[in-house]
Design a protein around this motif. Structure first.
Motif, short mmCIF file in Angstrom:
data_model
loop_
_atom_site.label_atom_id
_atom_site.label_comp_id
_atom_site.label_asym_id
_atom_site.label_seq_id
_atom_site.Cartn_x
_atom_site.Cartn_y
_atom_site.Cartn_z
N LEU A 59 1.14 -1.27 -0.13
CA LEU A 59 0.02 -0.20 -0.29
C LEU A 59 0.76 1.40 -0.03
CD1 LEU A 59 -2.48 -1.47 2.88
CD2 LEU A 59 -2.90 -0.93 0.18
N GLY A 60 2.05 1.34 0.72
CA GLY A 60 2.40 2.45 0.78
C GLY A 60 3.64 2.64 -0.68
N LYS A 61 3.68 1.41 -1.17
CA LYS A 61 5.12 1.75 -2.26
C LYS A 61 4.20 2.87 -3.50
CE LYS A 61 5.88 -1.52 -4.85
NZ LYS A 61 5.90 -3.39 -5.13
N ASN A 62 2.35 1.69 -3.64
CA ASN A 62 1.83 2.29 -4.73
C ASN A 62 1.36 3.65 -4.47
OD1 ASN A 62 1.35 -0.38 -6.25
ND2 ASN A 62 1.60 -1.02 -5.05
N ARG A 63 0.53 3.88 -3.22
CA ARG A 63 0.08 5.57 -2.85
C ARG A 63 -1.24 5.85 -3.51
NH1 ARG A 63 4.99 10.04 -0.62
NH2 ARG A 63 5.50 8.47 0.57
N VAL A 64 -2.06 4.95 -3.87
CA VAL A 64 -2.79 5.25 -4.58
C VAL A 64 -4.44 5.77 -3.51
CG1 VAL A 64 -4.87 3.92 -5.54
CG2 VAL A 64 -2.58 3.10 -5.88
N ILE A 65 -4.10 4.65 -2.03
CA ILE A 65 -4.95 5.25 -1.42
C ILE A 65 -4.55 5.88 -0.68
CG2 ILE A 65 -6.48 4.33 1.16
CD1 ILE A 65 -6.15 1.49 -0.55
N PHE A 66 -5.08 7.30 0.01
CA PHE A 66 -5.13 8.95 0.39
C PHE A 66 -5.61 8.23 1.64
CE2 PHE A 66 -3.33 9.94 -3.32
CZ PHE A 66 -2.57 10.69 -3.63
N PRO A 67 -4.73 9.13 2.21
CA PRO A 67 -5.87 9.48 4.36
C PRO A 67 -6.77 10.16 4.35
CG PRO A 67 -3.21 10.22 4.23
CD PRO A 67 -3.52 9.67 2.60
N GLY A 68 -7.41 9.34 4.97
CA GLY A 68 -9.53 9.61 5.28
C GLY A 68 -9.97 8.60 4.44
N GLU A 69 -9.45 8.57 2.98
CA GLU A 69 -10.45 8.53 2.59
C GLU A 69 -10.60 6.63 2.51
OE1 GLU A 69 -9.20 8.29 -2.71
OE2 GLU A 69 -8.01 7.23 -1.74
N LYS A 70 -11.92 6.98 2.51
CA LYS A 70 -13.87 5.39 2.16
C LYS A 70 -13.24 4.10 1.71
CE LYS A 70 -17.61 5.83 3.47
NZ LYS A 70 -18.89 6.58 3.45
N VAL A 71 -12.80 3.55 2.16
CA VAL A 71 -12.18 1.80 1.52
C VAL A 71 -13.11 1.14 1.68
CG1 VAL A 71 -10.28 0.56 0.70
CG2 VAL A 71 -10.14 2.60 1.36
N MET A 72 -14.55 0.06 0.30
CA MET A 72 -15.08 -0.86 0.88
C MET A 72 -13.40 -1.83 0.53
SD MET A 72 -18.73 -1.69 -0.93
CE MET A 72 -19.04 -0.33 0.85
N LEU A 73 -13.86 -3.14 1.55
CA LEU A 73 -13.22 -4.24 1.15
C LEU A 73 -14.43 -5.05 0.23
CD1 LEU A 73 -11.21 -4.28 4.85
CD2 LEU A 73 -10.83 -3.35 2.99
#
Length: 507
Positions: A59-73
């Motif tokens: 996750l850290g290498k790609n940096r697609v998900i920004f802090p505070g974003e809503k992510v559905m699993l």
């Protein structure tokens, strides 16, 4: 060369086989508990640290998900998706070394109706998963697959993609997240559950839709498409911008070879990559793609990660029942004798890139109606694809022996069989509005024919629809979007001489 009389004074040494009796390769102190590969032996604590680090590094290498974003699993109940859920739960805990900073939610698609499960079996599965989801404290949504029949046409229309952020924006988002202290954002919401009794009438329609495909290969492909549409729709309606999938390295290796066999070579970059932006506003993310099925099984067993066994379409079938099942059997058997098989295929998939324009910038009419990838049918006239189409057109004849090319696409074969006289409507020149199946002689363009849909589908989805008994049984949102695209294409043809080309605009 080998000499017959040559003496071999040195004794042959037997290769050492890794075992759990050795020491851990990382800490060099504790006894190894897991042998992942030859020479990679880990103790219990080091294996857990290695497993967690790999997830957060991806996750850290790609940096697609920004802090505070809503992510559905997207949790299916299998070992891989449940392990992904466990990693997210671990990363959001108070004592995590590098805490995750997004806001998670869970979605489960109940496919019991498509595989023929009874209501009691489906409720039992939902109860088991509900206990797992409640233990995480995340909001969860349990959606039956029957709901896909009521989706709007916007599901197969690419949403407006967010503008690309510069590299410095990620660090700024992290600082803002830390300053605002978004712990209150993680407060679990009320879970959303849907009663199966509300969709009992849709279950039979769903089974007819899946059963209309003549081969198990086409049924699995259609089921995967419907599942993905429902996942994207759920993420959009609930306000999530990212959809996290549990595809592991072994699954992606099987998927790569199976998709090549299914004619999806042009879509491999989207189907197996870390981030998939074909839907525009919803980005599909695969953080488990570096884990093999063996690693996930060991981790779940050692650290008691719960999972639920749910039957699928290919359960209790022979390995040659479908292309997907045969490919999975081939890869797993080869992996048993050659441990680098999966990693070699996976590393190949990492290097794949599509030559055409990306799905996020392509025109909506230039995408496949089902899989939403960029169309791959715009090829040269001397290509193998066009040769296949010509051969198919020449081999298809109607009842009178004329070629199918002589029949207008707007009038299906059922019209020619039922229409023997003038139109039954009073005007004679208007459609009566009744299809041939209910006694009318005119068939308005309400349901596109297979030949009409082909121009809206990629090569692989064309094969899937070709295996179906009829396209009339497709969900209404797909047929409505097909009509809209056909009308748009027809209108564009009519005004084509008044439009400026890109070359003209440059002048």
């Amino acid at each position: 060369m080998c000499q017959v009389d040559e003496d071999y004074h040195n004794q042959l040494h037997q290769a050492e086989v890794p075992s759990v009796s050795k020491k851990c390769v990382k800490c060099k102190e504790a006894a190894a508990a897991v042998v992942i590969r030859a020479g990679d032996t880990y103790c219990r604590d080091c294996f857990k640290e290695y497993f967690i680090h790999k997830f957060r590094a991806m996750l850290g290498k790609n940096r697609v998900i920004f802090p505070g974003e809503k992510v559905m699993l997207a949790v299916s109940g299998g070992p891989s998706s449940c392990s992904m859920l466990s990693q997210v739960q671990e990363g959001l805990s108070q004592n995590a070394h590098k805490k995750l900073r997004f806001l998670p939610g869970i979605v489960f698609i109940d496919e019991g109706g498509a595989v023929g499960q009874s209501v009691e079996e489906r409720e039992r599965t939902l109860a088991e998963l509900k206990a797992v989801f409640k233990a995480t404290g995340f909001p969860y949504h349990m959606v039956p697959l029957e709901q896909v029949l009521d989706l709007p046409s916007s599901v197969v229309v690419t949403g407006p993609s967010p503008s690309e952020r510069p590299a410095s924006a990620y660090k700024e988002a992290v600082d803002h997240f830390i300053e605002s202290n978004c712990r209150s954002c993680l407060t679990p919401l009320e879970p959303e559950e849907t009663s199966l009794a509300d969709f009992q009438s849709h279950t039979q329609l769903l089974q007819q839709l899946i059963g209309s495909a003549k081969t198990l290969t086409a049924r699995e492909d259609m089921l995967n498409t419907l599942r993905q549409h429902l996942l994207v729709h759920t993420a959009r309606t609930k306000g999530y911008s990212k959809l996290m999938l549990g595809d592991n390295c072994t699954r992606l290796a099987v998927k790569l070879l199976a998709n090549i066999s299914l004619g999806r070579g042009a879509q491999l970059a989207q189907d197996t990559g870390f981030a998939d932006s074909r839907y525009g506003d919803i980005v599909l993310v695969r953080p488990m793609r570096d884990y093999s099925a063996k690693e996930i099984t060991y981790y779940n067993r050692i650290f008691n990660v719960p999972s639920v066994l749910i039957p699928s379409l290919d359960s209790k079938t022979t390995e040659k029942s479908s292309i997907q099942h045969l490919t999975e059997s081939f890869v797993t058997k080869l992996q048993a004798d050659f441990p680098s098989t999966v990693s070699t295929i996976y590393r190949t998939s990492e290097k794949l890139q599509t030559a055409c324009k990306s799905s996020s910038t392509a025109d909506p009419c230039d995408r496949c109606l089902l899989c939403m990838c960029t169309l791959d049918i715009a090829v040269e006239s001397a290509s193998a694809f066009n040769a296949t189409l010509i051969s198919e057109q020449l081999s298809q004849t109607n009842l009178s022996g004329a070629t199918s090319a002589s029949i207008p696409k707007q009038l299906p074969a059922s019209h020619w069989e039922a229409s023997t006289g003038p139109c039954c409507s009073s005007g004679g020149g208007e459609n009566c509005g009744k299809t041939a199946s209910v006694g009318g002689c005119c068939l308005p363009a309400k349901v596109p024919e297979t030949s009409d849909l082909r121009s809206l589908l990629c090569y692989s989805c064309q094969l899937t629809v070709k295996d179906m008994l009829t396209v009339e049984i497709l969900p209404q949102y797909i047929l409505s979007e097909a009509q809209r695209r056909q009308r748009r294409s027809q209108m564009k043809e009519e005004i084509s001489e008044f439009l400026l080309d890109d070359a003209d605009e440059g002048d």
